[in-house]
Design a protein around this motif. Sequence first.
Motif, PDB file in Angstrom:
ATOM      1  N   ALA A 131      -9.508  55.094  17.658  1.00 48.32           N
ATOM      2  CA  ALA A 131      -9.547  56.397  17.000  1.00 48.32           C
ATOM      3  C   ALA A 131      -9.719  56.205  15.503  1.00 48.32           C
ATOM      4  O   ALA A 131      -9.372  55.170  14.945  1.00 48.32           O
ATOM      5  N   TRP A 149     -12.250  59.797  18.694  1.00 43.56           N
ATOM      6  CA  TRP A 149     -11.440  58.932  19.545  1.00 43.56           C
ATOM      7  C   TRP A 149     -12.230  58.522  20.773  1.00 43.56           C
ATOM      8  O   TRP A 149     -13.207  59.162  21.151  1.00 43.56           O
ATOM      9  N   SER A 161     -15.166  63.867  19.428  1.00 40.90           N
ATOM     10  CA  SER A 161     -14.675  64.131  18.080  1.00 40.90           C
ATOM     11  C   SER A 161     -14.500  65.624  17.895  1.00 40.90           C
ATOM     12  O   SER A 161     -15.041  66.428  18.653  1.00 40.90           O
TER      13      SER A 161
END
Length: 189
Positions: A131, A149, A161
């Motif tokens: 992340a 992530w 995202s």
Amino acid sequence: ATDWIMQHYASVDEVLAHKEVFVEPVNYLLADRTKIAVVEVMPGGQTTVRITEHGTAAHTNHFIEPESEALNQKIGSSSARRLERIRELLAAAPKPLKIADMATMTRDRHDGPVRSIWRTGTKPDGVQTLAAIAVSLPSSGNPSLNLTWRTDPNNSGAMDSLVCSVAPEDFKMGTAAFRKKCSAMENHR
């Protein structure tokens, strides 16, 4: 300390006035609308603090301040290269930085699967980036964040995202409610 800091302090100065929160060797990047502080916590709780009032800050996985550098038993080539690369990207980017520019920097794969800012690794159980977050703190209004992530830790290409404006009350939301709020905001752009 991170949870305590987020729950109890509203500015960089407030955190720095309570250095007792820095007890374990960890590196912190703290920011508010007026300044950025890079805090390196060394073994024994000693700290280095570098303040930037106009500009950017970057850090990776090793000590970088003159007072703490001697504590590095070894500086990993990946950590050194990632720090060098993010500094290159920050220096070359047009100012003021936009949230999208910062988010793109967090996903940079310029130096391969192990030495890039976004690391995909060379083996399933190797070090990988799961992340990244980019935050913009405008002089007025709510901060914006871009969170990227891995949706599947076993698949380096499975990413999601979100970009969202964040109000103080949002930090009390659960993950599902926060995603729903951000999705609604993205749909109205």
